[in-house]
Design an enzyme around this catalytic site. Structure first.
Site, short mmCIF file in Angstrom:
data_model
loop_
_atom_site.label_atom_id
_atom_site.label_comp_id
_atom_site.label_asym_id
_atom_site.label_seq_id
_atom_site.Cartn_x
_atom_site.Cartn_y
_atom_site.Cartn_z
N HIS A 118 -2.80 -29.72 13.24
CA HIS A 118 -4.18 -30.18 13.09
C HIS A 118 -5.19 -29.04 13.13
CE1 HIS A 118 -4.29 -30.43 17.65
NE2 HIS A 118 -5.50 -29.95 17.42
N ASP A 148 3.04 -32.28 14.89
CA ASP A 148 1.81 -31.49 15.00
C ASP A 148 2.13 -30.00 15.16
OD1 ASP A 148 -0.92 -31.21 14.92
OD2 ASP A 148 -1.19 -31.40 17.07
N SER A 222 -5.76 -25.82 21.42
CA SER A 222 -4.75 -26.40 20.54
C SER A 222 -3.91 -25.32 19.87
CB SER A 222 -5.42 -27.27 19.46
OG SER A 222 -5.99 -28.41 20.02
#
Length: 478
Positions: A118, A148, A222
């Protein structure tokens, strides 16, 4: 006149002295030894050069007519983005060119970088900035939205310092961990915490499992690594749970064992090939366990076997898978991860409970096939079934098309349910197709009524088809 010491005073004084000594002892015992501080500092100093900043550039997009800033529907981890916000900088992509900031780490000295899918999804350009501020344009080798994970490659001037992947199966709840990343764009930020839980399943995809940690993780973390105290990566920080969007001690990292498998697949050909068994599965609820005569609720209940799949002729509807290749299966969420990370063509052993007996079956793992199913509304030619509190109708071709049920499925379609009825309490919905009741096939409303009259156990086991997917439910009929 002599003065006597009060017995109420002497013990109190002694108690205060004792409390002071106890407090000092507790402070000494709970103080972190200097060598522990040094060990943590040494670890951070060693691994920090391997942690990178990932900058994803997005082209300008036109403002949507409805004025919404971003469409989360259908996006991997979309529900998490709704709750926690996008990676730093992704907030308003429609207003002009923008940049998103995330984290990553060096997997290989040749320049392979791991980050989250993402972070780089839909980016027109990806740049990796190293710990020493050198920047390189990165090639996206491949991505896997279902876990992911994204694999990048940069051509650096010299070999990079990589960090090893640890065995996430070996990490224990309560173990110390360290997260390093770029929260809110603040590079090389270090936070510490413990492993709060293992085996979390937080996404819609069945192939990712997560380590939960209370180490502070925020926007921009992230794709960054979660280290154990040996300096090994045990997870990739991917999501947080927070009403405010900031860290509240609920962070989630994709396990390193999944990362290792996906990265190797992406490095090979840029794509992920998953093992496939070919069954629909569900958890064993207490009600289902009672209806099936099972002692516990562990395992993955096989609700359907796909025609032409590796499982056809090996597994049966109603089997409860309790182990796969020696790994225990406690719930249905664990099986897809085990099967998906098994090499295609592998001869595997599946342990099942069938009619109360444990069996070990051999199956050759195939290549995963994606299937989609639609749902709609049924036709309304109905016949009442009072014992369940439902109205059912024959499964006409029109109804079959509208609710997305394959031609091979036979049964009756639920057209309405009475509030608080046994069927409603069991979770049945309008549009479900009742395929079996007890051990009897249900090919007509009359067959359902006959099966109800013949049913002697309570709760009763029912097999339904919902939008093309077979599901077992337990329904109270007394």
């Amino acid at each position: 006149m002599s003065i006597r010491k009060s017995p109420l005073i002497t013990p109190r004084s002694t108690s205060m002295v004792g409390a002071t000594a106890l407090s000092a002892a507790l402070l000494a015992a709970t103080a972190i030894p200097s060598h522990a501080d040094e060990a943590l500092a040494d670890l951070v100093e060693t691994v920090s050069p391997s942690v990178v900043t990932v900058i994803a550039s997005l082209d300008a997009k036109p403002m949507p007519a409805n004025g919404q800033e971003f469409d989360f529907e259908g996006q991997p981890f979309g529900e998490f983005f709704k709750r926690f916000g996008m990676p730093e900088g992704f907030g308003n992509p429609q207003h002009g060119p923008s940049q998103g900031l995330g984290s990553g780490f060096v997997l290989d000295e040749a320049g392979y970088i791991i980050t989250n899918n993402h972070v780089v999804d839909n980016a027109s350009k990806v740049t990796v900035r190293l710990n020493d501020d050198r920047s390189y344009e990165a090639e996206v080798i491949g991505t896997d939205p279902l876990t992911d994970i994204a694999l990048l490659k940069i051509e650096a001037d010299e070999p990079l310092q990589a960090v090893p992947l640890g065995d996430s199966n070996e990490i224990r709840v309560g173990e110390d961990v360290v997260a390093i990343g770029n929260p809110f764009g603040l590079s090389s930020t270090v936070t510490t915490g413990i492993v709060s839980a293992k085996g979390r399943n937080i996404s819609d995809g069945p192939y990712a499992e997560f380590i939960q940690t209370d180490a502070a993780i925020n926007k921009g973390n992230s794709g960054g690594p979660l280290f154990n105290m040996e300096g090994e990566v045990v997870g990739i920080n991917s999501a947080i749970y927070s009403p405010s969007g900031g860290s509240v001690g609920l962070g989630f990292a994709v396990t390193s064992n999944i990362v290792e498998h996906i990265a190797a697949d992406l490095r090979d050909d840029g794509q992920v090939s998953r093992g496939w068994l070919g069954v629909s599965i569900q958890n064993v609820s207490p009600e289902l366990a009672a209806a099936m005569g099972l002692e516990g609720t562990t395992g993955a209940l096989v609700s359907d076997v796909v025609s032409g799949s590796p499982a056809e002729g090996v597994l049966e509807q109603g089997d409860v898978i309790v182990a796969f290749d020696g790994d225990k299966v406690d719930s249905s969420s664990e099986l897809p991860v085990l099967v998906g990370t098994t090499a295609i063509g592998t001869d595997s052993k599946v342990t099942v409970l069938r009619n109360g007996q444990e069996k070990v079956l051999n199956v050759t793992i195939g290549k995963h096939q994606s299937e989609t199913a639609s749902a709609g509304q049924p036709a309304e030619d109905a016949l009442a079934g009072k014992s369940l509190g439902v109205t059912v109708a024959p499964l006409s071709e029109t109804a079959r098309t509208e609710i997305g049920v394959p031609e091979t499925v036979e049964g009756v379609v639920v057209t309405s349910l009475q509030p608080d009825s046994p069927a409603a309490k069991a979770g049945l919905r309008r549009g479900d197709v009742i395929v079996k009741f007890g051990n009897q096939d249900v090919q007509s409303p009359q067959a359902l009524k006959a099966a109800l009259e013949a049913q002697s156990t309570d709760p009763a086991l029912m097999l339904i088809n919902r939008g093309g997917n077979q599901i077992f439910v337990a329904v109270e009929i007394a």
